[in-house]
Design an enzyme around this catalytic site. Structure first.
Site, PDB file in Angstrom:
ATOM      1  N   ARG A   1       0.825  -1.209   0.000  1.00 24.61           N
ATOM      2  CA  ARG A   1       0.000   0.000   0.000  1.00 24.61           C
ATOM      3  C   ARG A   1       0.858   1.258   0.000  1.00 24.61           C
ATOM      4  NH1 ARG A   1      -5.385  -2.131   3.423  1.00 24.61           N
ATOM      5  NH2 ARG A   1      -6.160  -3.211   1.575  1.00 24.61           N
TER       6      ARG A   1
ATOM      7  N   HIS B   1      -7.096   0.338  -6.860  1.00 22.25           N
ATOM      8  CA  HIS B   1      -6.508  -0.973  -6.543  1.00 22.25           C
ATOM      9  C   HIS B   1      -5.828  -1.003  -5.173  1.00 22.25           C
ATOM     10  CE1 HIS B   1      -2.311  -0.220  -8.636  1.00 22.25           C
ATOM     11  NE2 HIS B   1      -2.680   0.796  -7.908  1.00 22.25           N
ATOM     12  N   GLU B   2      -5.459  -2.196  -4.761  1.00 22.56           N
ATOM     13  CA  GLU B   2      -4.767  -2.414  -3.479  1.00 22.56           C
ATOM     14  C   GLU B   2      -5.588  -1.882  -2.306  1.00 22.56           C
ATOM     15  OE1 GLU B   2      -1.939  -4.188  -4.111  1.00 22.56           O
ATOM     16  OE2 GLU B   2      -2.014  -4.542  -1.955  1.00 22.56           O
ATOM     17  N   GLY B   3      -6.920  -2.112  -2.380  1.00 19.46           N
ATOM     18  CA  GLY B   3      -7.840  -1.581  -1.369  1.00 19.46           C
ATOM     19  C   GLY B   3      -8.305  -0.211  -1.813  1.00 19.46           C
TER      20      GLY B   3
END
Lengths: 596, 596
Positions: free
Chosen positions: A297, A440-442
């Site tokens: 993140r 993306h990535e949460g």
């Protein structure tokens, strides 16, 4: 000025804002000193400019093709990644004992920033490979490590992360990919994975997919998720790629931006058995994945920041050379036109970009530095504190740059006007590339829930307390400086944040508590970035004569600090007020009310 | 639900928020009544969906080609515009005596909104043609009108606006295109025009360029600009296109969005003489252009609003059908997933879109309605007041939708997640298309200068006084309703705006006065949109039973009003505070300080 880095600013962040030199005196990193670091950055910059930047526009216009089940890229992609591998950069952050260069994390990030800025898509292959190798290094068996890590650290095999499925993006609980035990201890993997970046390509000798799947009979939901190594080609006894492992490329996704990296829909177990190898223990997959999530993140936030930087540097250069219009006080149409950097609104847009981009860079580098300090500390309590601070900063380091450096890219386009909207200039590409980062990535909304639903509640608010303590240290220091007023405003904002957090957490209705989590995330982000700016302002040497070669650089840092505190930080107060009021306007609306 | 219009909301705006029926009772528009209007909108919706929407994605992926000096589009473009022409819509807003349908402006806008929403690029051809014809109608000679207007109103000849040049975008003062008098009273035009939408195409039988150029010996700067008709093909004695007029297509610009309409670089007088015909008097070109600017700028704001609408409708539909995740209070992973429209943050993003899009639509339709009221009024003083109100609302009607409906499109992408970032779904296209709107027809920064530098100063602040008076009328009415609190906040914001304006105008330093003009524009915009929402809230009938078929529609309007007042309007106060403080942080930064 380079198009991919402001080396003066990078030096400031590494040596004045942070203390990389002190870090390099720790036993873990003592192979590095300032001379070595400068040489690494110099070498990386040359490769990034020559081998990555040079074809970024071409790559955007020449998407990978889906041909006969393969994904074909233009040859420059492989050439770039070969050069990156040859320099040893795939191994940069790994320990020496597994063949790594054992560079500090903060240096890895600084160095990789140039590649990510130069050609965001191509850098994606290396970032994913590093992330996959990191996870293997942490949780793989010795045998798995000995098979997979060497070729990954040499950049001969690439890695991917296979989480999402067509029906399960944010909700990993609902993934359907199955793993069936085989007699030899491996698993048979079947299912479909979606949005897999680098999921298929003809660049590397093999692809190591890190796949989340469910073993039959396991618990429902996220507690039944396991992690598997699933190679594109099975590996023979000599550790070489052998026969295909039956992972079919079902299609390439065609995206708005980040067009240079393949993004794939993969079918596992199509046309034959796909073998997978369990990493660690059964049903612990999500925990392993989350262990790596902080770094991933922060990497996304960093990618957003350097894309912001790309637009900032380009539009600044453009503004200094484009002649258009005159000062408002000049009414003579025969007087010469001025460079647009002279216009107040252009300056405002450049200063906004500077405040966003350099603020975001400071935060992501600070986070990487915390990781290094955690790794080099031998005080268990200090390590714990650093860990908690990282936990609470991660959703902010991911989301704030993604949101505001996208905004910076919007301003870069605006400065170029019609030219900025044309594909002959790179700024619209940065904007398109950056639009992925809040997704993306949460997603942005998920980060808000992570912060308000989990992070501020860890150990009865311990993480938030540590963060507030750090901010207060900076405020105390600033009170003795010319930034005492700014320190006062930051203090009020922090107090408001603390009060708001208390109010919200006291609410028993979980849906209502989280209803405005995104606003809470944005407000906390602004407070953290204001803190980063105040820290930068204080890192400026006290007495710089106007004739000093760095005086403009330093006064620019002060101007950006003042700008952020005047133009941005005040936005926090109305947002926190909404959060504290537990406003339910959005929560209570029904689908029918949207359009009638 | 249609993808291009919410007919219930359009009816609300036309008949409840505005009073189109009263307008249709005026002698000018008495050919129309509600039945006729509904039929027109029905017919337009069918054509827009069948002939425009049907190939919008294909057109975005199939840009016009530059072939042998020509610009070639896919055939669907001509088919769509032929259908639009056949329905008589090119002539919709023109007076009956010149062959028009004499529809109210507000109806034209409402109808055209469906085309603009369905296929933004293709609608551009008709919008530009109407704008050019409008200008000819206002300032052309009788002969010019008789030659050019009939084929334009029939949609056989298209029009363009040729203002910008490669070196002169925002600064029209510096255009270099020359007009040299010829013996027959016409002019020889030479020079290069840039960013000309529809500047070349093989769709219409002729192209009527409205070109700004300078006649030698005229005054410097904008005072020496004249307006010319410059046809692609010269027109023979029978009024038919004859030989080419030597306008060379030097290239097509490749844009981030709006890819379906050619955007051209044109050389006038290349390879032979280009004939132009002076419109009106010499050196009055900019005045003529500005006369039309209000309508053109409202049209841009309207385009931005309907692109916002397109994303809103699409993401709302998606959110109602996409299953993902569970309510936060539901911890059972085996329970069924819910449609994402159930999640608080998705609702917040939808409600934000609704507040932005329907607020923007209300404003642009209100402006068009003011134009109609001006045209139908026989009271000179009332006409003057309406004119001043329009003057001050125009920069807001142009800029606010351009800024905030782009933001709405960003949220539509976010709701679709990875799918929103993929080109298989239309929301990323809306975002790319909409990114142009803050740039063209006077950039965002230019609108700020127009508002704070000109509009609020007209006749000693008369325009701002009229606007404030109108807002106060709504506030007074709202004080007697359930929106009394909202009325109070709007009153405070308006007071703050008035005070800020006074402070800024009292400053003698013009550069400092305009330094934060963009923030002033944004804050004024938010106040105006809050007013539009309050007016909408008050237009909801007082007593609607919960079982009424429209009850959800009306309570949705109330929810959006409350949302705008709680989540958006408070942003005005910190912005106005900066403006009022005459902050010079951005104004005083030097180029060197940006990067050191």
């Amino acid at each position: 000025m380079s198009e991919i880095v402001n080396r003066r600013d990078l030096d400031f962040l590494l040596y004045e804002f942070l203390d990389l030199e002190a870090l390099c005196r720790s036993p873990r990193y003592d192979a590095y000193d300032r001379v070595a670091v400068d040489e690494i950055l110099n070498a990386a910059q040359v490769i990034a400019e020559d081998k990555f930047l040079s074809f970024a526009a071409k790559l955007d216009a020449t998407e990978p093709l889906f041909e006969g089940g393969k994904a074909i890229c233009i040859p420059e992609v492989k050439e770039a990644l070969d050069a990156y591998a040859e320099a040893g950069f795939f191994a940069a952050g790994f320990d020496e004992d597994i063949g790594g260069l054992q560079m500090p994390n903060v240096l890895c990030l600084a160095m990789n920033g140039m590649f990510s800025c130069a050609n965001h898509s191509v850098f994606g292959y290396s970032m994913l490979t590093t992330a996959a190798a990191n996870m293997l290094d942490a949780f793989g068996s010795d045998e798995q490590k000995s098979v997979y890590l060497p070729p990954m650290l040499e950049g001969r095999w690439f890695g991917t992360m296979c989480l999402s499925e067509p029906q399960a993006g944010s909700s990993l609980s609902d993934i359907r990919t199955r793993a069936k035990p085989r007699a030899d201890g491996s698993y048979s993997i079947s299912g479909t994975k979606m949005w897999i970046s680098g999921g298929e390509q003809e660049i590397s000798e093999n692809i190591v997919h890190m796949v989340l799947a469910k073993i039959a009979g396991g618990p429902e939901g996220v507690k039944g998720i396991s992690l598997f190594i699933v190679p594109k080609y099975r590996v023979n006894a000599d550790g070489l790629p052998a026969e295909k492992n039956n992972i079919a490329l079902a299609g390439l996704n065609h995206k708005m931006g980040q067009r240079g990296i393949t993004n794939t829909l993969l079918n596992f177990g199509e046309g034959g058995e796909t073998q997978g190898f369990l990493v660690g223990e059964q049903h612990q997959g999500l925990r392993y994945m989350f262990h790596m999530m902080n770094e991933a993140r922060i990497a996304v936030g960093h990618g957003a920041a350097v894309l912001g930087l790309a637009g900032y540097l380009y539009s600044l250069d453009y503004a200094q050379h484009r002649l258009q219009g005159r000062h408002p006080q000049d009414k003579d149409p025969s007087s010469p036109q001025v460079p647009i950097v002279e216009h107040a609104d252009i300056k405002r847009m450049l200063l906004t970009q500077k405040a966003y981009v350099e603020g975001a860079l400071a935060l992501v580098l600070y986070c990487a530095y915390l990781l290094d300090r955690q790794k080099t500390s031998d005080d268990v309590e200090a390590q714990k504190q650093l860990g908690l601070l990282l936990e609470i900063l991660t959703p902010i380091a991911k989301s704030w740059p993604s949101e505001y450096c996208l905004e910076a890219n919007k301003l870069a386009i605006q400065i170029l006007g019609g030219y900025g909207y044309a594909r002959d200039y790179p700024v619209e590409r940065f904007y398109r590339d950056n639009r992925l980062n809040p997704i993306h990535e949460g997603s942005h909304g998920i980060q808000g829930i992570d912060l308000l639903g989990r992070k501020v509640r860890i150990q009865d608010g311990a993480a938030l307390k540590i963060l507030a303590g750090k901010i207060k240290e900076t405020i105390a220091e600033a009170c003795e400086s010319e930034f005492a007023d700014e320190a006062g405003v930051l203090g009020s904002a922090l107090e408001e944040l603390t009060r708001t957090t208390r109010t919200v957490l006291a609410c028993n209705d979980i849906a209502l508590r989280l209803a405005n989590a995104t606003l809470y995330l944005d407000a906390t982000g602004h407070i953290v970035i204001a803190w980063m700016w105040l820290k930068q302002a204080l890192a400026v040497p006290r007495k710089i004569a106007g004739t000093h070669s760095d005086s403009a650089f330093y006064s620019g840092k002060h101007a950006a600090t003042r700008f952020f505190f005047r133009y941005e930080l005040p936005k926090v107060f109305p947002n926190l007020k909404i959060v504290a009021s537990l406003d339910d306007t959005a929560l209570n609306i029904t689908p029918k009310e949207f359009i009638g």
